[in-house]
Design a protein around this motif. Structure first.
Motif, PDB file in Angstrom:
ATOM      1  N   ARG A  38      39.540  34.368  38.556  1.00  0.00           N
ATOM      2  CA  ARG A  38      38.924  33.700  39.698  1.00  0.00           C
ATOM      3  C   ARG A  38      39.224  34.521  40.940  1.00  0.00           C
ATOM      4  O   ARG A  38      40.382  34.771  41.258  1.00  0.00           O
ATOM      5  CB  ARG A  38      39.488  32.291  39.856  1.00  0.00           C
ATOM      6  N   VAL A  39      38.180  34.911  41.644  1.00  0.00           N
ATOM      7  CA  VAL A  39      38.322  35.726  42.837  1.00  0.00           C
ATOM      8  C   VAL A  39      37.712  34.981  44.017  1.00  0.00           C
ATOM      9  O   VAL A  39      36.552  34.560  43.962  1.00  0.00           O
ATOM     10  CB  VAL A  39      37.621  37.094  42.668  1.00  0.00           C
ATOM     11  N   LEU A  40      38.502  34.821  45.067  1.00  0.00           N
ATOM     12  CA  LEU A  40      37.988  34.265  46.315  1.00  0.00           C
ATOM     13  C   LEU A  40      37.691  35.425  47.255  1.00  0.00           C
ATOM     14  O   LEU A  40      38.585  36.202  47.592  1.00  0.00           O
ATOM     15  CB  LEU A  40      38.994  33.307  46.953  1.00  0.00           C
ATOM     16  N   LEU A  41      36.440  35.555  47.664  1.00  0.00           N
ATOM     17  CA  LEU A  41      36.002  36.619  48.569  1.00  0.00           C
ATOM     18  C   LEU A  41      35.790  36.025  49.951  1.00  0.00           C
ATOM     19  O   LEU A  41      35.018  35.080  50.116  1.00  0.00           O
ATOM     20  CB  LEU A  41      34.700  37.237  48.054  1.00  0.00           C
ATOM     21  N   VAL A  42      36.482  36.577  50.950  1.00  0.00           N
ATOM     22  CA  VAL A  42      36.287  36.148  52.336  1.00  0.00           C
ATOM     23  C   VAL A  42      35.731  37.339  53.103  1.00  0.00           C
ATOM     24  O   VAL A  42      36.440  38.306  53.365  1.00  0.00           O
ATOM     25  CB  VAL A  42      37.603  35.648  52.970  1.00  0.00           C
ATOM     26  N   GLU A  43      34.465  37.270  53.449  1.00  0.00           N
ATOM     27  CA  GLU A  43      33.734  38.380  54.072  1.00  0.00           C
ATOM     28  C   GLU A  43      32.659  37.794  54.974  1.00  0.00           C
ATOM     29  O   GLU A  43      31.863  36.954  54.531  1.00  0.00           O
ATOM     30  CB  GLU A  43      33.119  39.264  52.984  1.00  0.00           C
ATOM     31  N   LEU A  56      30.611  41.421  41.130  1.00  0.00           N
ATOM     32  CA  LEU A  56      31.802  40.965  40.411  1.00  0.00           C
ATOM     33  C   LEU A  56      31.458  39.922  39.359  1.00  0.00           C
ATOM     34  O   LEU A  56      32.071  39.885  38.286  1.00  0.00           O
ATOM     35  CB  LEU A  56      32.830  40.406  41.400  1.00  0.00           C
ATOM     36  N   ARG A  57      30.488  39.074  39.651  1.00  0.00           N
ATOM     37  CA  ARG A  57      30.066  38.088  38.646  1.00  0.00           C
ATOM     38  C   ARG A  57      29.486  38.771  37.425  1.00  0.00           C
ATOM     39  O   ARG A  57      29.706  38.343  36.294  1.00  0.00           O
ATOM     40  CB  ARG A  57      29.049  37.124  39.261  1.00  0.00           C
ATOM     41  N   ARG A  58      28.738  39.846  37.643  1.00  0.00           N
ATOM     42  CA  ARG A  58      28.168  40.588  36.520  1.00  0.00           C
ATOM     43  C   ARG A  58      29.249  41.241  35.680  1.00  0.00           C
ATOM     44  O   ARG A  58      29.017  41.577  34.516  1.00  0.00           O
ATOM     45  CB  ARG A  58      27.206  41.663  37.049  1.00  0.00           C
ATOM     46  N   ARG A  59      30.431  41.430  36.262  1.00  0.00           N
ATOM     47  CA  ARG A  59      31.547  42.042  35.535  1.00  0.00           C
ATOM     48  C   ARG A  59      32.540  41.005  35.025  1.00  0.00           C
ATOM     49  O   ARG A  59      33.656  41.345  34.672  1.00  0.00           O
ATOM     50  CB  ARG A  59      32.228  43.079  36.445  1.00  0.00           C
ATOM     51  N   GLY A  60      32.132  39.754  34.990  1.00  0.00           N
ATOM     52  CA  GLY A  60      32.918  38.727  34.314  1.00  0.00           C
ATOM     53  C   GLY A  60      33.852  37.924  35.165  1.00  0.00           C
ATOM     54  O   GLY A  60      34.635  37.130  34.645  1.00  0.00           O
ATOM     55  N   HIS A  61      33.817  38.082  36.496  1.00  0.00           N
ATOM     56  CA  HIS A  61      34.702  37.317  37.367  1.00  0.00           C
ATOM     57  C   HIS A  61      34.021  36.032  37.827  1.00  0.00           C
ATOM     58  O   HIS A  61      32.804  35.986  38.024  1.00  0.00           O
ATOM     59  CB  HIS A  61      35.089  38.136  38.604  1.00  0.00           C
ATOM     60  N   ASP A  62      34.813  35.014  37.997  1.00  0.00           N
ATOM     61  CA  ASP A  62      34.355  33.764  38.599  1.00  0.00           C
ATOM     62  C   ASP A  62      34.624  33.896  40.095  1.00  0.00           C
ATOM     63  O   ASP A  62      35.781  33.934  40.517  1.00  0.00           O
ATOM     64  CB  ASP A  62      35.126  32.580  38.004  1.00  0.00           C
ATOM     65  N   VAL A  63      33.581  33.992  40.910  1.00  0.00           N
ATOM     66  CA  VAL A  63      33.731  34.332  42.321  1.00  0.00           C
ATOM     67  C   VAL A  63      33.251  33.190  43.204  1.00  0.00           C
ATOM     68  O   VAL A  63      32.175  32.632  42.994  1.00  0.00           O
ATOM     69  CB  VAL A  63      32.930  35.610  42.681  1.00  0.00           C
ATOM     70  N   ARG A  64      34.059  32.865  44.209  1.00  0.00           N
ATOM     71  CA  ARG A  64      33.625  31.982  45.279  1.00  0.00           C
ATOM     72  C   ARG A  64      33.754  32.758  46.582  1.00  0.00           C
ATOM     73  O   ARG A  64      34.713  33.512  46.763  1.00  0.00           O
ATOM     74  CB  ARG A  64      34.469  30.708  45.341  1.00  0.00           C
ATOM     75  N   ALA A  65      32.793  32.563  47.480  1.00  0.00           N
ATOM     76  CA  ALA A  65      32.772  33.335  48.715  1.00  0.00           C
ATOM     77  C   ALA A  65      32.826  32.429  49.933  1.00  0.00           C
ATOM     78  O   ALA A  65      32.334  31.301  49.915  1.00  0.00           O
ATOM     79  CB  ALA A  65      31.521  34.210  48.775  1.00  0.00           C
ATOM     80  N   ALA A  66      33.444  32.932  50.999  1.00  0.00           N
ATOM     81  CA  ALA A  66      33.505  32.248  52.289  1.00  0.00           C
ATOM     82  C   ALA A  66      33.234  33.268  53.379  1.00  0.00           C
ATOM     83  O   ALA A  66      33.530  34.455  53.220  1.00  0.00           O
ATOM     84  CB  ALA A  66      34.874  31.593  52.480  1.00  0.00           C
ATOM     85  N   GLY A  67      32.687  32.800  54.499  1.00  0.00           N
ATOM     86  CA  GLY A  67      32.306  33.700  55.568  1.00  0.00           C
ATOM     87  C   GLY A  67      33.290  33.791  56.706  1.00  0.00           C
ATOM     88  O   GLY A  67      33.167  34.670  57.563  1.00  0.00           O
ATOM     89  N   GLY A  69      37.688  33.092  58.002  1.00  0.00           N
ATOM     90  CA  GLY A  69      39.059  32.885  57.555  1.00  0.00           C
ATOM     91  C   GLY A  69      39.370  31.421  57.377  1.00  0.00           C
ATOM     92  O   GLY A  69      40.053  31.013  56.421  1.00  0.00           O
ATOM     93  N   GLU A  70      38.871  30.594  58.287  1.00  0.00           N
ATOM     94  CA  GLU A  70      39.124  29.157  58.190  1.00  0.00           C
ATOM     95  C   GLU A  70      38.525  28.573  56.909  1.00  0.00           C
ATOM     96  O   GLU A  70      39.162  27.781  56.218  1.00  0.00           O
ATOM     97  CB  GLU A  70      38.538  28.447  59.422  1.00  0.00           C
ATOM     98  N   ASP A  71      37.275  28.980  56.588  1.00  0.00           N
ATOM     99  CA  ASP A  71      36.643  28.484  55.360  1.00  0.00           C
ATOM    100  C   ASP A  71      37.369  29.012  54.121  1.00  0.00           C
ATOM    101  O   ASP A  71      37.476  28.315  53.105  1.00  0.00           O
ATOM    102  CB  ASP A  71      35.170  28.907  55.316  1.00  0.00           C
ATOM    103  N   GLY A  72      37.859  30.238  54.201  1.00  0.00           N
ATOM    104  CA  GLY A  72      38.595  30.796  53.074  1.00  0.00           C
ATOM    105  C   GLY A  72      39.875  30.028  52.794  1.00  0.00           C
ATOM    106  O   GLY A  72      40.194  29.720  51.645  1.00  0.00           O
ATOM    107  N   LEU A  73      40.616  29.699  53.846  1.00  0.00           N
ATOM    108  CA  LEU A  73      41.847  28.925  53.671  1.00  0.00           C
ATOM    109  C   LEU A  73      41.548  27.549  53.103  1.00  0.00           C
ATOM    110  O   LEU A  73      42.289  27.034  52.253  1.00  0.00           O
ATOM    111  CB  LEU A  73      42.574  28.800  55.006  1.00  0.00           C
TER     112      LEU A  73
END
Length: 262
Positions: A38-43, A56-67, A69-73
């Motif tokens: 599980r990868v959390l991407l904050v970008e 990353l999803r195509r390479r088998g990772h479960d990814v959630r993204a946030a735009g 820092g506050e949303d990432g936390l």
């Protein structure tokens, strides 16, 4: 607008959720492959965010993204990622601030993303507690390889040495992957723990920065020695009585680092 320098870190809010450490990897992609992570991407850049997430999803990772820092936390406690992929320069709460806040109570592996290899940006990111960094733009396969390397290092704690070793007031548990000083547990970032395990496995042996980059960070090319120097500085701040006069992690100027002599 992007900030060039991070704003002062706000004091932790009592309502801020405690960030969990990495969970056990249990979901497998294909037999023989490394389990899904599980990868959390904050970008904040939507094009970069969508491209990295898809790659990353195509390479088998479960990814959630946030735009932000506050949303990432806010996503950390719910998503429970194995690794955080964190843009250094975010609007509002910067990546450095996010990293510092997480490091107050979590060993979650963190890879910083930076738009350039600027010395100032890289150093402050590493000093804040990042385990590695990647300069953008980077191909998805490169990011995937660095993620898997960091997670492999988390899982590989075996060295063939005794499970628990004591050096003065410092105790290292190689099986439980814990470190304590004078009976008090220490919170070490994954790169700090891995560096300590590697150095202490061969007391008095001197390791060059390049050797440590290869053995601890798995960088087989000529990589940035600042990764090592920043990690050593953070580690000394936690295990040494006087970071400026280290007993455990010592510098041999012009050669590298060693553990001891004790």
């Amino acid at each position: 607008m992007r900030h060039t320098h991070p704003a002062p870190l706000a004091q932790p809010d009592a309502s801020f959720p405690r960030v969990p450490g990495p969970r056990a990897l249990t979901t497998t992609t294909t037999e023989g492959e490394q389990p899904m992570s599980r990868v959390l991407l904050v970008e904040d850049d939507p094009f970069v965010r969508e491209g990295v997430q898809l790659g990353l999803r195509r390479r088998g990772h479960d990814v959630r993204a946030a735009g932000t820092g506050e949303d990432g936390l806010a996503a950390l406690a719910e998503f429970r990622p194995d690794l955080l992929l964190l843009d250094l320069m975010l609007p509002g709460m910067t990546g450095v601030q996010v990293c510092r806040q997480i490091r107050e109570h979590s060993q979650l592996p963190i890879i910083m993303l930076t738009a350039r290899g600027d010395d100032f940006d890289v150093v402050i990111g590493l000093e804040a507690g990042a385990d590695d960094y990647i300069v953008k733009p980077a191909r998805p396969e490169v990011i995937d390889a660095r993620i898997r390397a960091v997670l492999r290092r988390m899982d590989d704690g075996s060295t063939g040495r005794p499970a628990i070793e004591a050096y003065g007031d410092l105790t290292i548990d190689r099986v439980g992957l814990t470190v304590s000083k004078a009976g008090r547990p220490l919170t070490l970032a994954p790169s700090e723990l891995r560096l300590l395990l590697h150095l202490s496995a061969a007391p008095e042996q001197v390791f060059s920065r390049q050797q440590l980059l290869e053995n601890v960070w798995e960088h087989t090319f000529h990589a940035d020695g600042r990764l090592v120097d920043a990690c050593v500085a953070r580690l000394r701040g936690k295990i040494e009585n006087e970071a400026g006069c280290p007993r455990y992690v010592q510098t041999l100027r012009g050669f590298g680092y060693r553990f001891g002599p004790l």
